[in-house]
Write a protein that holds these residues in place. Structure first.
Motif, short mmCIF file in Angstrom:
data_model
loop_
_atom_site.label_atom_id
_atom_site.label_comp_id
_atom_site.label_asym_id
_atom_site.label_seq_id
_atom_site.Cartn_x
_atom_site.Cartn_y
_atom_site.Cartn_z
N GLU A 249 31.58 63.50 57.22
CA GLU A 249 31.96 63.38 55.81
C GLU A 249 33.47 63.32 55.63
O GLU A 249 33.98 63.57 54.54
CB GLU A 249 31.38 64.55 55.03
CG GLU A 249 29.86 64.50 54.97
CD GLU A 249 29.28 65.54 54.04
OE1 GLU A 249 30.04 66.36 53.51
OE2 GLU A 249 28.05 65.52 53.86
N ASN A 250 34.20 63.03 56.69
CA ASN A 250 35.65 62.99 56.57
C ASN A 250 36.06 61.73 55.81
O ASN A 250 36.01 60.61 56.31
CB ASN A 250 36.30 63.01 57.96
CG ASN A 250 37.79 63.23 57.87
OD1 ASN A 250 38.50 62.48 57.22
ND2 ASN A 250 38.25 64.29 58.51
N LEU A 251 36.46 61.94 54.57
CA LEU A 251 36.74 60.81 53.67
C LEU A 251 37.94 60.00 54.13
O LEU A 251 37.95 58.78 54.02
CB LEU A 251 36.98 61.34 52.25
CG LEU A 251 35.82 62.10 51.63
CD1 LEU A 251 36.19 62.62 50.27
CD2 LEU A 251 34.61 61.19 51.52
N MET A 252 38.95 60.72 54.64
CA MET A 252 40.16 60.03 55.08
C MET A 252 39.82 59.05 56.21
O MET A 252 40.30 57.92 56.23
CB MET A 252 41.17 61.06 55.55
CG MET A 252 42.55 60.54 55.73
SD MET A 252 43.43 60.46 54.19
CE MET A 252 44.21 62.07 54.15
N ASP B 91 33.05 65.08 62.18
CA ASP B 91 32.92 65.38 60.75
C ASP B 91 32.52 64.09 60.01
O ASP B 91 33.37 63.35 59.53
CB ASP B 91 34.28 65.91 60.23
CG ASP B 91 34.29 66.17 58.74
OD1 ASP B 91 33.19 66.18 58.15
OD2 ASP B 91 35.38 66.37 58.18
N SER C 95 38.05 56.09 54.88
CA SER C 95 38.99 55.26 54.13
C SER C 95 39.87 54.42 55.06
O SER C 95 40.06 53.22 54.85
CB SER C 95 39.84 56.17 53.24
OG SER C 95 40.82 55.43 52.60
N ARG D 20 46.16 57.05 62.08
CA ARG D 20 47.12 56.39 61.18
C ARG D 20 48.34 55.88 61.95
O ARG D 20 48.86 54.81 61.67
CB ARG D 20 47.62 57.40 60.14
CG ARG D 20 46.67 57.60 59.03
CD ARG D 20 47.37 58.28 57.92
NE ARG D 20 46.95 57.67 56.67
CZ ARG D 20 47.14 58.21 55.50
NH1 ARG D 20 47.79 59.34 55.40
NH2 ARG D 20 46.74 57.62 54.41
N ASP E 126 36.33 58.64 43.19
CA ASP E 126 37.54 58.24 43.91
C ASP E 126 37.97 56.84 43.44
O ASP E 126 37.42 55.82 43.87
CB ASP E 126 37.23 58.24 45.42
CG ASP E 126 38.48 58.00 46.25
OD1 ASP E 126 39.42 57.40 45.74
OD2 ASP E 126 38.50 58.43 47.41
N THR F 70 40.20 67.61 63.45
CA THR F 70 39.95 66.28 62.87
C THR F 70 41.15 65.77 62.06
O THR F 70 41.43 64.58 62.05
CB THR F 70 38.70 66.30 61.98
OG1 THR F 70 38.82 67.39 61.07
CG2 THR F 70 37.44 66.46 62.79
N SER F 71 41.85 66.69 61.40
CA SER F 71 43.01 66.28 60.59
C SER F 71 44.05 65.60 61.47
O SER F 71 44.62 64.57 61.11
CB SER F 71 43.65 67.47 59.91
OG SER F 71 42.67 68.25 59.31
N LEU G 266 29.94 60.21 48.70
CA LEU G 266 30.38 61.61 48.77
C LEU G 266 31.26 61.98 47.59
O LEU G 266 31.26 63.11 47.12
CB LEU G 266 31.20 61.82 50.07
CG LEU G 266 30.42 61.66 51.38
CD1 LEU G 266 31.37 61.50 52.55
CD2 LEU G 266 29.54 62.88 51.60
N ASN G 267 32.01 61.00 47.11
CA ASN G 267 32.99 61.28 46.06
C ASN G 267 33.05 60.10 45.08
O ASN G 267 33.94 59.27 45.15
CB ASN G 267 34.37 61.51 46.73
CG ASN G 267 35.43 61.83 45.72
OD1 ASN G 267 35.15 62.30 44.62
ND2 ASN G 267 36.67 61.58 46.08
N GLU H 268 40.75 55.16 43.89
CA GLU H 268 41.38 54.29 44.89
C GLU H 268 40.32 53.54 45.69
O GLU H 268 40.44 52.34 45.97
CB GLU H 268 42.21 55.13 45.87
CG GLU H 268 43.57 55.49 45.34
CD GLU H 268 44.31 56.41 46.29
OE1 GLU H 268 44.14 56.26 47.52
OE2 GLU H 268 45.03 57.29 45.82
N THR H 269 39.27 54.28 46.05
CA THR H 269 38.21 53.65 46.84
C THR H 269 37.43 52.66 46.00
O THR H 269 37.00 51.61 46.49
CB THR H 269 37.29 54.73 47.44
OG1 THR H 269 38.11 55.64 48.17
CG2 THR H 269 36.26 54.14 48.36
N ILE I 256 32.23 56.65 51.22
CA ILE I 256 33.17 57.54 50.51
C ILE I 256 32.66 57.79 49.09
O ILE I 256 32.62 58.92 48.61
CB ILE I 256 34.58 56.91 50.45
CG1 ILE I 256 35.14 56.74 51.86
CG2 ILE I 256 35.52 57.77 49.61
CD1 ILE I 256 36.43 55.95 51.93
#
Lengths: 119, 420
Positions: free
Chosen positions: B89-92, B87, B95, B65, B124, B57-58, B120-121, B126-127, B117
């Motif tokens: 829950e992948n925050l990236m 995934d 985002s 991107r 954050d 996933t990364s 989950l967090n 920035e978000t 996001i």
């Protein structure tokens, strides 16, 4: 046991991460990965372990129970340490412009993977 | 990784990949190329690596991107959606999808991504900022959506009731600002897509009732009434109780320029964290017990300084979730404390010990000057903040909002630094 793979995954998911490592409570580094040559957890594994032991004593004396996480902020970076079971901890260093919240979450996600590998 | 990775970093990662072509290092290498602006090279490395690790996933996030920076937003969205299938829950991925939706002008969809996001967090920042901007933009758009969009929304809402939170957030922000008419419009629109939603009906009824009351009450008290609307439905009882005690309370002055949502608005609505000012005031006025060290005058700053320090600690202890805080000298002697004082001397010494060992490791790692240490335990947090020759020790409950704690600490640290 592919600890490096888990560390690599964690690092690549966190913007601004510098390095990460899995360390035993005796201070011996199990595995580490770094995106910055100046960041070498091998050199400070024992110190980190001592920080955690002090934090554990303080948590217990404050009546807060077992220590789960330690976050150190300096004027250059933030270091996160999270317990992996009772005998190990994982650490992640992030630049000040990195995403700390994401770092914490990714580390939390990595802990069960380490635990699985360690059992 | 720095924002502008050096060639040496790329060389290092490239070398690692050459040594072990099956390594996952291809993802950071592709990302390093992307950051350097070598998008084609980044794309090649990433695609080649994904052939071997299709479920990484990364790497898919990096690919998303790269596509985004190449202006291929559809391809980017598609990659990021694949990531979220693997995934959720992948925050990236959330985002980046959010930013793509913003680029496309689909602010509602962006809000939904940012809210996922923050679910989950929640800390954050920035978000939080991105969400605030998306909400501002969405609020600036006409409330009516194209018919096809409405149909789509209706179908999605049936399948996923959570999708409506984006608009609920907007409604709540309107309420906070006292724009009842706009809030009513939003609730009505939501009800048009989900007429059986009892919670929406209840909220709408409440707003309509409040709007009617508002139109007949003394305008001087209207601000306080508006603030009551940020309370969630599960705190409705409290809201009514507060209303009956209006006469005992002082309405907090609120910014008159309500044209924009502030960070506080977003934080309050997202975190449902409306604090009771009365409780805060009570805590703030709690008398403080001087420590033995203070009484003896050992290692203590001058009396006016002590008063100043106490004032700052009183403000800090007013933050919901902070149980006690004290300032200790590097040798462990307590200078001034707020809240419970038992065991301060021992705890001060332990705090100093943590600081000392942390300082050593930070220096060895060449990671700059130590500022804060946060210890999170099962039922609470210990926060240590460096203040020249002193350490500020804060004990907080596990339920405290760490983002708000950090904000409060930044402010307190600045004041304490000045005094000390």
């Amino acid at each position: 046991m592919d600890f490096k793979k888990i560390l690599e995954e964690t690092l690549s998911n966190v913007e601004g991460s510098i390095g990460a490592g899995l360390v035993g409570m005796d201070g011996i580094v199990i595995d580490q990965i770094s995106h910055n040559s100046t960041f070498d957890i091998n050199a400070v594994g024992a110190e980190y372990s001592s920080i955690i032991k002090n934090a554990m004593r303080a948590s217990s004396n404050f009546g807060l129970g077992n220590t789960a996480e330690i976050l150190i902020t300096t004027d250059k970076a933030t270091m996160i340490m999270m317990m992996v079971g009772q005998n190990y901890f994982v650490t992640l260093a992030i630049n000040l412009d990195g995403n700390l919240g994401r770092g914490r979450l990714e580390l939390k996600k990595a802990i069960p993977k380490f635990e699985k590998e360690l059992t | 990784m720095t924002k502008d990775p050096s060639t040496s970093e790329i060389t290092e990662l490239k070398k690692k990949l050459e040594e072990n072509p099956d390594s996952l290092v291809f993802a950071p290498l592709a990302d390093a190329y992307r950051k350097q602006g070598s998008l084609e090279e980044a794309l090649n490395v990433c695609k080649k690596g994904l052939e071997k690790h299709p479920n990484n996933t990364s790497a898919r996030v990096v690919l998303g991107r790269i596509y985004q920076e190449q202006g291929k937003t559809e391809a980017a969205s598609s990659e990021l959606k694949k990531v979220l299938e693997l995934d959720p829950e992948n925050l990236m991925a959330h985002s980046l999808l959010g930013s793509i939706f913003v680029e496309k002008g689909d602010h509602q969809a962006a809000i939904e991504e940012y809210q996922k996001i923050l679910t989950l967090n929640p800390d954050d920042e920035e978000t939080q900022k991105a969400l605030r901007q998306a909400i501002e933009k969405a609020a600036g758009e006409p409330r009516s959506t194209p018919s096809f969009k409405k149909e789509q929304l209706h179908a999605e809402k049936r399948a996923q009731p959570k999708d409506s939170t984006a608009t609920l957030t907007i409604a709540e922000l309107y309420l906070k600002q006292g724009h009842y008419d706009k809030a009513v419009e939003v609730y009505q629109e939501l009800l048009s897509t989900d007429p059986q939603n009892l919670m929406l009906r209840q909220k709408l009824a409440e707003v309509v009732e409040r709007r009617q009351k508002e139109s007949v009450v003394d305008p001087g008290t209207s601000k306080l009434k508006k603030n009551e609307f940020i309370k969630p439905p599960d705190q409705k009882e409290d809201v009514l109780e507060e209303t009956s005690h209006d006469g005992k309370r002082q309405a907090k002055p609120k910014k008159e320029d309500d044209s924009k949502f502030t960070n506080d608005d977003i934080l309050q609505v997202m975190r449902r964290g409306g604090k009771d000012d009365v409780v805060v005031e009570e805590k703030r006025n709690k008398p403080t017990s001087p420590t033995a060290q203070e009484k003896k005058g050992i290692s203590s700053p001058r009396t006016p300084q002590i008063e100043g320090l106490k004032g700052v600690l009183a403000e800090l202890s007013a933050v919901e979730g902070i149980m006690r805080c004290f300032i200790t000298a590097n040798d462990g002697n307590t200078i001034v404390s707020m809240g419970e004082t038992s065991n301060n001397a021992d705890l001060g010494k332990q705090a100093s010990a943590i600081f000392e060992s942390t300082n050593r490791s930070v220096a060895q790692l060449n990671q700059g000057k130590m500022q804060q240490v946060l210890v999170t335990a099962e039922s609470g947090h210990i926060l240590l903040v460096s203040l020249a020759a002193y350490v500020l020790v804060v004990l907080a409950s596990s339920k405290i909002n760490l983002g708000l704690l950090r904000l409060a600490l930044d402010s307190a640290t600045r004041k304490l630094d000045k005094i000390l």
